[in-house]
Write a protein that holds these residues in place. Structure first.
Motif, short mmCIF file in Angstrom:
data_model
loop_
_atom_site.label_atom_id
_atom_site.label_comp_id
_atom_site.label_asym_id
_atom_site.label_seq_id
_atom_site.Cartn_x
_atom_site.Cartn_y
_atom_site.Cartn_z
N LEU A 61 0.85 -1.18 0.00
CA LEU A 61 0.00 0.00 0.00
C LEU A 61 0.89 1.23 0.00
N SER A 62 0.55 2.19 -0.83
CA SER A 62 1.42 3.36 -0.97
C SER A 62 0.59 4.60 -1.25
N ALA A 63 1.01 5.71 -0.67
CA ALA A 63 0.38 7.00 -0.94
C ALA A 63 1.47 8.04 -1.12
N ARG A 64 1.23 8.96 -2.02
CA ARG A 64 2.16 10.07 -2.26
C ARG A 64 1.50 11.36 -1.78
N LEU A 65 2.13 12.01 -0.84
CA LEU A 65 1.66 13.31 -0.36
C LEU A 65 2.28 14.37 -1.25
N LEU A 66 1.47 15.24 -1.83
CA LEU A 66 1.94 16.24 -2.79
C LEU A 66 1.98 17.62 -2.15
N PHE A 67 3.06 18.38 -2.43
CA PHE A 67 3.30 19.67 -1.78
C PHE A 67 3.70 20.73 -2.80
N THR A 68 3.31 21.97 -2.53
CA THR A 68 3.80 23.10 -3.32
C THR A 68 5.17 23.55 -2.83
N VAL A 69 5.44 23.36 -1.55
CA VAL A 69 6.73 23.71 -0.94
C VAL A 69 7.34 22.44 -0.36
#
Length: 261
Positions: free
Chosen positions: A10-18
């Motif tokens: 199971l995998s999740a990618r947290l996406l960020f502007t900074v």
């Protein structure tokens, strides 16, 4: 055709502007708000959960969750397909386009755990990281789904939120304007997904039915047998279940629903 799906990481990618700061000690402290026991070394982003033991032939090890920072890959956007199916979040494409940084969260040494336990561990760990790091979006790899972080944290009893998606497709060159819906994500837990092709049903009602069937299988296990019938949209509807290969990738075992006359 395989008899069942093989569980996946199971995998999740947290996406960020900074670009976020990943401090191992801070992440461990956040996890301890969700778990009684969390072990890790001060400079490691690998976390051990003694309350979730995994048994192997060689012995027993605690389940683990890994965290890693990454830059968004260049070239073709791996989120393109997910964004085309983001009916649940209209601003997903706009938000994702502003994000250049990622934090990847993956479970490890967990695939032999009961799938309900795996989901509990992964979702609780993800809760801790999302609350601490405050990403702009979350991408769940196995369901190919982009989720708004606030909505994810407010999911309540929807334990499969993020890990399960219903996809919608119009069938080209169909004289009766047929549609195709399937679920994506149960396969990663070793369970069958669902798929259905139809022309004369309300797609929103079909989405609700597929979600209900998915939660039923998650709670009861893969107890639906080939040839069984289940209730469709109304109590009078009886849909026939057949195990088969998925018509749309990724390749996996699904339960195909036939709308009996």
């Amino acid at each position: 055709m395989e008899d069942s799906n093989i569980p996946e990481l199971l995998s999740a990618r947290l996406l960020f502007t900074v670009k976020p700061s990943l401090d191992a000690t801070s992440l461990a402290a956040a996890l301890r708000q969700e778990f009684k026991q969390v072990d890790n070394s001060e400079d490691s982003l690998l976390y051990f959960f003694p309350d979730y033991p995994v048994t192997f032939k060689e012995g027993e090890l605690p389940a683990q969750v890994m965290v890693a920072a990454a830059e968004r890959p260049s070239g073709a956007d791996y989120l393109a397909a997910a964004l085309q199916q983001s009916w649940h979040w209209s601003e997903a494409a706009t938000v994702v386009a502003m994000c250049d940084h990622e934090v990847i969260v993956t479970d490890f040494m967990t695939r032999t755990l009961a799938y309900t336990v795996r989901v509990e561990l992964f979702q609780k760990a993800l809760d801790a990281f999302v609350q601490l790091l405050n990403p702009q979006a979350i991408y769940f790899t196995t369901s190919d789904k982009v989720v708004e972080p606030v909505a994810y944290l407010e999911r309540g009893r929807a334990v499969l939120d993020g890990l399960l998606k219903v996809r919608f497709f119009n069938i080209a060159d169909s004289a009766t304007q047929e549609m195709f819906l399937d679920t994506l994500g149960l396969h990663a837990l070793g369970l069958p997904d669902f798929q259905i092709r139809f022309a004369d049903l309300d797609p929103n009602q079909v989405v609700g039915a597929l979600m209900s069937y998915s939660y039923y299988v998650f709670e009861k296990g893969p107890i639906i047998e080939d040839g069984n019938t289940i209730q469709g949209i109304t109590p009078a509807d009886k849909w026939i279940c057949h195990y088969t290969d998925s018509l749309i990738g990724p390749e996996r075992l699904v339960i195909q629903l036939e709308t009996a006359p």
